[in-house]
Scaffold this motif. Structure first.
Motif, PDB file in Angstrom:
ATOM      1  N   ALA A 239      48.878  55.200  39.512  1.00  0.00           N
ATOM      2  CA  ALA A 239      48.632  53.761  39.631  1.00  0.00           C
ATOM      3  C   ALA A 239      47.798  53.257  38.455  1.00  0.00           C
ATOM      4  N   ALA A 240      46.837  54.053  38.040  1.00  0.00           N
ATOM      5  CA  ALA A 240      46.001  53.666  36.900  1.00  0.00           C
ATOM      6  C   ALA A 240      46.821  53.623  35.613  1.00  0.00           C
ATOM      7  N   VAL A 241      47.711  54.607  35.437  1.00  0.00           N
ATOM      8  CA  VAL A 241      48.594  54.589  34.268  1.00  0.00           C
ATOM      9  C   VAL A 241      49.437  53.323  34.284  1.00  0.00           C
ATOM     10  N   ARG A 242      49.981  52.990  35.441  1.00  0.00           N
ATOM     11  CA  ARG A 242      50.814  51.791  35.566  1.00  0.00           C
ATOM     12  C   ARG A 242      50.035  50.534  35.192  1.00  0.00           C
ATOM     13  N   GLU A 243      48.801  50.412  35.687  1.00  0.00           N
ATOM     14  CA  GLU A 243      47.995  49.234  35.390  1.00  0.00           C
ATOM     15  C   GLU A 243      47.633  49.168  33.906  1.00  0.00           C
ATOM     16  N   LEU A 244      47.232  50.289  33.342  1.00  0.00           N
ATOM     17  CA  LEU A 244      46.891  50.316  31.920  1.00  0.00           C
ATOM     18  C   LEU A 244      48.110  50.020  31.054  1.00  0.00           C
ATOM     19  N   TRP A 245      49.245  50.621  31.412  1.00  0.00           N
ATOM     20  CA  TRP A 245      50.478  50.393  30.636  1.00  0.00           C
ATOM     21  C   TRP A 245      50.855  48.912  30.664  1.00  0.00           C
ATOM     22  N   THR A 246      50.739  48.284  31.836  1.00  0.00           N
ATOM     23  CA  THR A 246      51.142  46.886  31.983  1.00  0.00           C
ATOM     24  C   THR A 246      50.280  45.956  31.149  1.00  0.00           C
ATOM     25  N   GLY A 290      41.286  54.833  20.321  1.00  0.00           N
ATOM     26  CA  GLY A 290      42.323  53.932  19.824  1.00  0.00           C
ATOM     27  C   GLY A 290      41.706  52.732  19.131  1.00  0.00           C
ATOM     28  N   ARG A 291      42.539  52.054  18.324  1.00  0.00           N
ATOM     29  CA  ARG A 291      42.038  50.912  17.555  1.00  0.00           C
ATOM     30  C   ARG A 291      41.535  49.794  18.465  1.00  0.00           C
ATOM     31  N   GLY A 292      42.174  49.659  19.627  1.00  0.00           N
ATOM     32  CA  GLY A 292      41.781  48.592  20.534  1.00  0.00           C
ATOM     33  C   GLY A 292      40.956  49.073  21.708  1.00  0.00           C
ATOM     34  N   ALA A 293      40.475  50.311  21.657  1.00  0.00           N
ATOM     35  CA  ALA A 293      39.736  50.878  22.797  1.00  0.00           C
ATOM     36  C   ALA A 293      38.484  50.062  23.110  1.00  0.00           C
ATOM     37  N   ARG A 294      37.648  49.826  22.126  1.00  0.00           N
ATOM     38  CA  ARG A 294      36.402  49.084  22.359  1.00  0.00           C
ATOM     39  C   ARG A 294      36.632  47.579  22.336  1.00  0.00           C
ATOM     40  N   ARG A 295      37.513  47.119  21.446  1.00  0.00           N
ATOM     41  CA  ARG A 295      37.721  45.674  21.303  1.00  0.00           C
ATOM     42  C   ARG A 295      38.223  45.038  22.595  1.00  0.00           C
ATOM     43  N   TYR A 296      39.075  45.764  23.316  1.00  0.00           N
ATOM     44  CA  TYR A 296      39.640  45.223  24.554  1.00  0.00           C
ATOM     45  C   TYR A 296      39.139  46.013  25.761  1.00  0.00           C
ATOM     46  N   LEU A 297      37.907  46.466  25.660  1.00  0.00           N
ATOM     47  CA  LEU A 297      37.330  47.340  26.679  1.00  0.00           C
ATOM     48  C   LEU A 297      37.368  46.699  28.065  1.00  0.00           C
ATOM     49  N   ASP A 298      37.023  45.414  28.158  1.00  0.00           N
ATOM     50  CA  ASP A 298      37.015  44.749  29.468  1.00  0.00           C
ATOM     51  C   ASP A 298      38.405  44.763  30.104  1.00  0.00           C
ATOM     52  N   THR A 299      39.447  44.648  29.276  1.00  0.00           N
ATOM     53  CA  THR A 299      40.825  44.665  29.788  1.00  0.00           C
ATOM     54  C   THR A 299      41.141  46.004  30.439  1.00  0.00           C
ATOM     55  N   TRP A 300      40.758  47.087  29.773  1.00  0.00           N
ATOM     56  CA  TRP A 300      41.046  48.426  30.314  1.00  0.00           C
ATOM     57  C   TRP A 300      40.220  48.674  31.586  1.00  0.00           C
ATOM     58  N   VAL A 301      38.965  48.240  31.595  1.00  0.00           N
ATOM     59  CA  VAL A 301      38.108  48.445  32.768  1.00  0.00           C
ATOM     60  C   VAL A 301      38.658  47.693  33.971  1.00  0.00           C
ATOM     61  N   GLU A 302      39.119  46.462  33.776  1.00  0.00           N
ATOM     62  CA  GLU A 302      39.680  45.684  34.884  1.00  0.00           C
ATOM     63  C   GLU A 302      40.962  46.322  35.416  1.00  0.00           C
ATOM     64  N   ALA A 303      41.765  46.889  34.527  1.00  0.00           N
ATOM     65  CA  ALA A 303      42.992  47.563  34.963  1.00  0.00           C
ATOM     66  C   ALA A 303      42.659  48.764  35.845  1.00  0.00           C
ATOM     67  N   LEU A 304      41.675  49.546  35.439  1.00  0.00           N
ATOM     68  CA  LEU A 304      41.259  50.703  36.230  1.00  0.00           C
ATOM     69  C   LEU A 304      40.659  50.264  37.568  1.00  0.00           C
ATOM     70  N   LYS A 305      39.951  49.145  37.559  1.00  0.00           N
ATOM     71  CA  LYS A 305      39.371  48.618  38.792  1.00  0.00           C
ATOM     72  C   LYS A 305      40.467  48.268  39.794  1.00  0.00           C
ATOM     73  N   ARG A 306      41.548  47.652  39.311  1.00  0.00           N
ATOM     74  CA  ARG A 306      42.656  47.308  40.204  1.00  0.00           C
ATOM     75  C   ARG A 306      43.304  48.563  40.770  1.00  0.00           C
ATOM     76  N   ALA A 307      43.430  49.587  39.946  1.00  0.00           N
ATOM     77  CA  ALA A 307      44.040  50.838  40.427  1.00  0.00           C
ATOM     78  C   ALA A 307      43.178  51.490  41.503  1.00  0.00           C
ATOM     79  N   ARG A 308      41.867  51.459  41.328  1.00  0.00           N
ATOM     80  CA  ARG A 308      40.984  52.057  42.339  1.00  0.00           C
ATOM     81  C   ARG A 308      41.028  51.293  43.660  1.00  0.00           C
TER      82      ARG A 308
END
Length: 427
Positions: A239-246, A290-308
């Motif tokens: 589910a986390a992969v799906r959210e991050l991929w999306t 990744g190049r966008g790991a820190r720049r879009y950090l909030d995006t990745w954190v929110e995706a993981l939050k939805r998966a949890r």
């Protein structure tokens, strides 16, 4: 006594096959077409030209999200070669009208037709040199290889992975691009003659006709194609992969960049397995980069939050749901008769492939045969071949494939042979 290295080098040099001469542009490098006036000249020249039109398109795969064309190359007898910058124009409808009903010559047409259609170029007849070579049994069907084998010239391919969205385009890149259409007509004529001699002209005609309406197929659950997804530990991680991929895909589309240039697939797997709860923990996760790991950090954190937060009944299944048959390796246990049918059919198709010198996958899409052998039509014996043929046509097979394959599949259904495993290579 030790071998003299200098003597060995001389012998190897003597025995080496001399390299074919380099393919060059007969008319020199044309200027890139990026103004309305220049395009009008090309339209007039193409309309006055004769014979088929060699076409190619360059995209920016690996750099841009879109699959749009960033350069279009064409060549026609009497018109010469033109290099068109499609980004400079709203559409190329006038050029399409100039083509009229002329045959297009493309190499690997399915790669270029969608992006050419985007700018208003739509074929009414075509010849695919790559597909023709496959039907003829050429062991290697890349353009450079065919040019060397058929034309006797070598082609440089050093710019094949270039970022074609770059402006201005360097002259060596433009020369490379122009060479891709330099001898397409010559290739087409040789391959067409070989198709006729081998009795495959009608096969090719049906294949080319089917390509006219080709569209890139939509993929079910495309996030499951994430590299290394088998390393995801359980449904929550999936589910986390799906959210991050999306979210990565949406962000990449907005930025028009390749998703992997933001964070690679391996970073998504690492984050999905760790399921960190905040940005610091995510950045400290081994493998997350990744190049966008820190720049879009909030995006990745929110995706993981939805998966949890997903309830268990909304987590994705471990295996992708499919309307097709199960994996072939499970057939002997689940349905030994179906496994025997497949064994029998595969042996017959292999023999047919050798007889016609055509790859098995070009004789028929393997999935079509598996579907019919797993769930055969429930009809009277005398109606079986016709029912198999009708179902193959419904699945997308061409009539020439049905004519060859329906009898083989029907016979395998009637007489499945011994009940043993078809082996992993049947996948």
């Amino acid at each position: 006594m030790a071998e003299d290295k200098s003597e060995r080098a001389v012998e190897e040099t003597v025995e080496e096959k001399p390299e074919a001469p380099l393919l060059t542009l007969r008319d020199g490098l044309p200027p890139i077409v990026e103004t309305r006036a220049a395009l009008d000249e090309v339209v007039g020249a193409v309309a006055a030209g004769t014979g088929p039109i060699g076409l190619d398109a360059e995209r920016a795969s690996g750099y841009r999200y879109s699959a749009r064309a960033y350069l279009i190359q064409l060549r026609r007898e009497g018109a010469g070669t033109a290099l068109i910058d499609p980004i400079a124009f709203d559409d190329l409808n006038d050029l399409n009208e100039a083509f009229g009903g002329a045959e297009w010559i493309l190499h690997a047409a399915s790669q270029d037709i969608p992006c050419l259609r985007e700018v208003g170029l739509v074929p009414t007849a075509l010849f695919d040199t790559e597909l023709a070579a496959r039907l003829l049994g050429y062991p290697r069907v890349g353009l450079a290889t065919l040019v060397e084998v058929i034309v006797g010239k070598t082609m440089r391919k050093e710019h094949s992975a270039a970022d074609w969205s770059k402006r201005p385009l360097p002259e060596p890149w433009l020369e490379y691009a122009a060479l891709d259409v330099e001898v397409l007509t010559e290739l087409r004529d040789v391959l067409a003659a070989e198709l006729e001699a081998s009795g495959k002209t009608e096969w090719a005609r049906q294949e080319f006709e089917a390509l006219l309406s080709y569209e890139t197929p939509a993929r079910q659950d495309p996030w499951r194609r994430t590299s290394g997804i088998h390393k995801a530990k359980g449904r929550r991680a999936l589910a986390a992969v799906r959210e991050l991929w999306t979210v990565r895909d949406e962000l990449a589309a907005d930025l028009d960049t390749t998703p992997g240039r933001l964070i690679p697939d391996s970073a998504m797997i690492a984050a999905a397995n760790a399921l960190p709860t905040n940005g610091k923990m995510l950045m400290d996760t081994a493998g997350f980069h990744g190049r966008g790991a820190r720049r879009y950090l909030d995006t990745w954190v929110e995706a993981l939050k939805r998966a949890r937060a997903l309830p268990d009944n909304e987590l994705p299944p471990v295996a992708n749901r499919s309307d097709g048959p199960p994996q072939v390796r499970s057939w002997p246990d689940r349905d030994p008769v179906a496994a025997a049918r497949l064994n029998t059919a595969r042996a017959a198709v292999t023999a047919l492939s050798e007889e016609w010198n055509t790859p098995v996958e070009n004789l028929l899409t393997p999935d079509y045969m598996r579907r019919l052998l797993w769930s055969p039509p429930q009809v009277a014996d005398e109606e079986l071949e016709g029912a198999v043929g009708a179902e193959l046509l419904t699945l997308g097979a061409r009539q020439w494939q049905v004519d060859l394959m329906a009898p083989i599949i029907a016979e395998a259904i009637r007489n499945p042979g011994e009940l043993d495993s078809p082996g992993a290579e049947a996948e």
